[in-house]
Design a protein around this motif. Structure first.
Motif, mmCIF file in Angstrom:
data_model
loop_
_atom_site.group_PDB
_atom_site.id
_atom_site.type_symbol
_atom_site.label_atom_id
_atom_site.label_comp_id
_atom_site.label_asym_id
_atom_site.label_seq_id
_atom_site.Cartn_x
_atom_site.Cartn_y
_atom_site.Cartn_z
ATOM 1 N N ASP A 1 -41.412 -24.892 -72.111
ATOM 2 C CA ASP A 1 -41.197 -23.651 -71.848
ATOM 3 C C ASP A 1 -42.285 -23.234 -70.832
ATOM 4 O O ASP A 1 -42.282 -22.036 -70.354
ATOM 5 N N GLY A 2 -43.210 -23.911 -70.312
ATOM 6 C CA GLY A 2 -43.910 -23.708 -69.099
ATOM 7 C C GLY A 2 -43.206 -23.772 -67.816
ATOM 8 O O GLY A 2 -43.750 -23.334 -66.726
ATOM 9 N N VAL A 3 -41.975 -24.531 -67.742
ATOM 10 C CA VAL A 3 -41.398 -24.718 -66.259
ATOM 11 C C VAL A 3 -40.182 -24.274 -66.458
ATOM 12 O O VAL A 3 -39.257 -24.308 -65.450
ATOM 13 N N MET A 4 -39.321 -23.858 -67.470
ATOM 14 C CA MET A 4 -37.955 -23.587 -67.915
ATOM 15 C C MET A 4 -38.005 -22.132 -67.610
ATOM 16 O O MET A 4 -38.448 -21.457 -68.240
ATOM 17 N N HIS A 5 -36.998 -21.713 -66.723
ATOM 18 C CA HIS A 5 -36.887 -20.295 -66.529
ATOM 19 C C HIS A 5 -35.152 -19.945 -66.731
ATOM 20 O O HIS A 5 -34.262 -20.832 -66.383
ATOM 21 N N PHE A 6 -34.886 -19.100 -67.475
ATOM 22 C CA PHE A 6 -33.391 -18.814 -67.478
ATOM 23 C C PHE A 6 -33.053 -17.264 -66.775
ATOM 24 O O PHE A 6 -33.664 -16.490 -66.528
ATOM 25 N N GLU A 7 -31.686 -17.476 -66.043
ATOM 26 C CA GLU A 7 -31.231 -16.476 -65.158
ATOM 27 C C GLU A 7 -32.068 -16.321 -63.812
ATOM 28 O O GLU A 7 -31.641 -16.326 -62.823
ATOM 29 N N THR A 8 -33.211 -15.796 -63.952
ATOM 30 C CA THR A 8 -34.341 -15.755 -62.896
ATOM 31 C C THR A 8 -35.638 -16.194 -62.920
ATOM 32 O O THR A 8 -35.825 -16.435 -64.097
ATOM 33 N N TYR A 9 -36.289 -16.344 -61.962
ATOM 34 C CA TYR A 9 -37.767 -16.692 -62.424
ATOM 35 C C TYR A 9 -38.557 -15.558 -63.082
ATOM 36 O O TYR A 9 -38.543 -14.570 -62.701
ATOM 37 N N GLN A 10 -39.221 -16.033 -63.970
ATOM 38 C CA GLN A 10 -40.130 -15.429 -64.776
ATOM 39 C C GLN A 10 -41.642 -15.617 -64.570
ATOM 40 O O GLN A 10 -42.044 -16.774 -64.991
ATOM 41 N N ASP A 11 -42.133 -14.550 -63.844
ATOM 42 C CA ASP A 11 -43.538 -14.886 -63.382
ATOM 43 C C ASP A 11 -44.420 -15.053 -64.645
ATOM 44 O O ASP A 11 -44.304 -14.422 -65.919
ATOM 45 N N TYR A 12 -45.617 -15.380 -64.480
ATOM 46 C CA TYR A 12 -46.597 -15.876 -65.604
ATOM 47 C C TYR A 12 -47.746 -15.058 -65.539
ATOM 48 O O TYR A 12 -48.202 -14.660 -64.636
ATOM 49 N N SER A 13 -48.319 -14.634 -66.771
ATOM 50 C CA SER A 13 -49.399 -13.877 -66.927
ATOM 51 C C SER A 13 -50.659 -14.706 -66.994
ATOM 52 O O SER A 13 -50.347 -15.890 -67.199
ATOM 53 N N PRO A 14 -51.831 -14.291 -66.589
ATOM 54 C CA PRO A 14 -52.910 -14.937 -66.769
ATOM 55 C C PRO A 14 -52.975 -15.993 -68.101
ATOM 56 O O PRO A 14 -53.427 -17.076 -67.980
ATOM 57 N N SER A 15 -52.800 -15.060 -68.889
ATOM 58 C CA SER A 15 -53.025 -15.882 -70.524
ATOM 59 C C SER A 15 -51.893 -17.038 -70.508
ATOM 60 O O SER A 15 -52.198 -18.106 -71.209
ATOM 61 N N ARG A 16 -50.774 -16.634 -70.141
ATOM 62 C CA ARG A 16 -49.706 -17.924 -70.156
ATOM 63 C C ARG A 16 -50.210 -19.165 -69.301
ATOM 64 O O ARG A 16 -49.867 -19.913 -69.762
ATOM 65 N N ILE A 17 -50.601 -18.779 -68.099
ATOM 66 C CA ILE A 17 -51.194 -19.687 -67.336
ATOM 67 C C ILE A 17 -52.117 -20.850 -68.088
ATOM 68 O O ILE A 17 -52.091 -22.082 -68.072
ATOM 69 N N LYS A 18 -53.222 -20.099 -68.809
ATOM 70 C CA LYS A 18 -54.168 -20.778 -69.323
ATOM 71 C C LYS A 18 -53.593 -21.656 -70.626
ATOM 72 O O LYS A 18 -53.890 -22.643 -70.906
ATOM 73 N N GLU A 19 -52.352 -20.883 -71.159
ATOM 74 C CA GLU A 19 -51.848 -21.787 -72.310
ATOM 75 C C GLU A 19 -51.258 -23.021 -72.024
ATOM 76 O O GLU A 19 -51.065 -23.865 -72.493
ATOM 77 N N ILE A 20 -50.223 -22.923 -70.775
ATOM 78 C CA ILE A 20 -49.751 -23.708 -70.356
ATOM 79 C C ILE A 20 -50.363 -24.953 -69.888
ATOM 80 O O ILE A 20 -49.957 -26.177 -70.185
ATOM 81 N N TYR A 21 -51.573 -24.799 -69.272
ATOM 82 C CA TYR A 21 -52.335 -25.773 -68.614
ATOM 83 C C TYR A 21 -53.571 -26.340 -69.728
ATOM 84 O O TYR A 21 -54.282 -27.425 -69.437
ATOM 85 N N LYS A 22 -53.571 -25.674 -70.928
ATOM 86 C CA LYS A 22 -54.810 -25.983 -71.678
ATOM 87 C C LYS A 22 -54.922 -27.558 -72.313
ATOM 88 O O LYS A 22 -55.796 -28.205 -71.945
ATOM 89 N N GLU A 23 -53.658 -28.161 -72.559
ATOM 90 C CA GLU A 23 -53.782 -29.513 -73.110
ATOM 91 C C GLU A 23 -53.745 -30.419 -71.746
ATOM 92 O O GLU A 23 -54.559 -31.338 -71.866
#
Length: 260
Positions: A178-200
């Motif tokens: 869910d960090g790399v998959m987009h549906f229909e169009t590109y869905q840009d990332y919020s700062p908190s979402r970026i932190k969540e995607i790269y945390k691990e």
């Protein structure tokens, strides 16, 4: 729904240590034959595969691949080249317009070469072989191309070591789907979402680098505090990538791929 192919891909890992066992030419040729079923723009198949077994030549390639030990230790190197040289000869023989000497053609050929390389690697792994892709192929394409005697309109773009594994490293974690998959169009990332995607990735990556003494020292000596800084201060600096870019663009011009 799942089959053996899913399991095989899920088990992929980069192999850097290899047994002395040679890889038979018959095996390589069979893999290559089936790898060529990869998708290809216009079915032009504008790529070439260079199989290098000769130890003297691999020693020549060793510094060009940044002294990565598998260049010497693996019994085989396979280099995939963007190649319009062959096709341009064919179209010239047929008195057709002598095209494919531009950057778009290089990109088309590079994608073709990468697709067949991925097919080749998957087939090799299915037979118990191991591979390790080397980004140095593109970084030093101008030097590797000369060593492999590539003519005009041929540029090495991707390559890997090949052989029977002598190690069993763990499978590396990837980013979540869910960090790399987009549906229909590109869905840009919020700062908190970026932190969540790269945390691990941040936690596992820093742990891994600190477990290697020389890397740990580099991290400490350069006051690196995050994985992002490992990538941008130690591994892939702006200066190095600008240098590689300049070398590649100059080489593309030399190889007759920059008409526009």
């Amino acid at each position: 729904m799942l089959n053996n192919t899913f399991s095989q891909i899920a088990a992929h890992r980069s192999i850097r240590k290899y047994k002395d066992t040679p890889v038979d030419d018959e095996v390589i040729l069979k893999i290559a034959e089936y790898a060529m079923n990869a998708s290809s723009s216009g079915n032009m198949q504008c790529y070439s595969m260079i199989v290098t077994k000769d130890k003297k030549l691999r020693k020549e390639l060793y510094p060009l691949h940044f002294n990565q030990e598998m260049v010497i230790e693996a019994p085989v190197l396979v280099t995939f080249c963007a190649d319009f040289h062959r096709m341009r000869q064919w179209i010239e023989q047929n008195k057709a317009p002598l095209n494919f000497d531009n950057f778009m053609s290089f990109m088309i050929a590079s994608i073709d070469a990468t697709l067949v390389a991925q097919n080749f690697s998957l087939l090799a792994e299915s037979l118990g072989l191991g591979i390790c892709f080397m980004g140095t192929t593109l970084a030093n394409a101008h030097l590797i191309g000369k060593a492999l005697q590539c003519p005009d309109n041929v540029v090495p773009v991707v390559g890997f070591s090949l052989g029977y594994p002598d190690e069993n490293p763990p499978v590396r974690k990837r980013l979540s789907l869910d960090g790399v998959m987009h549906f229909e169009t590109y869905q840009d990332y919020s700062p908190s979402r970026i932190k969540e995607i790269y945390k691990e990735r941040e936690e596992l990556g820093m742990k891994r680098y600190r477990e290697v003494p020389e890397l740990k020292k580099m991290i400490e000596d350069n006051n690196v505090t995050s994985l992002a800084e490992v990538y941008t201060k130690l591994k892939y600096t702006r200066e190095s990538h600008i240098g590689y870019s300049q070398n590649l663009l100059k080489y593309l011009e030399e190889q007759n791929f920059m008409h526009y």
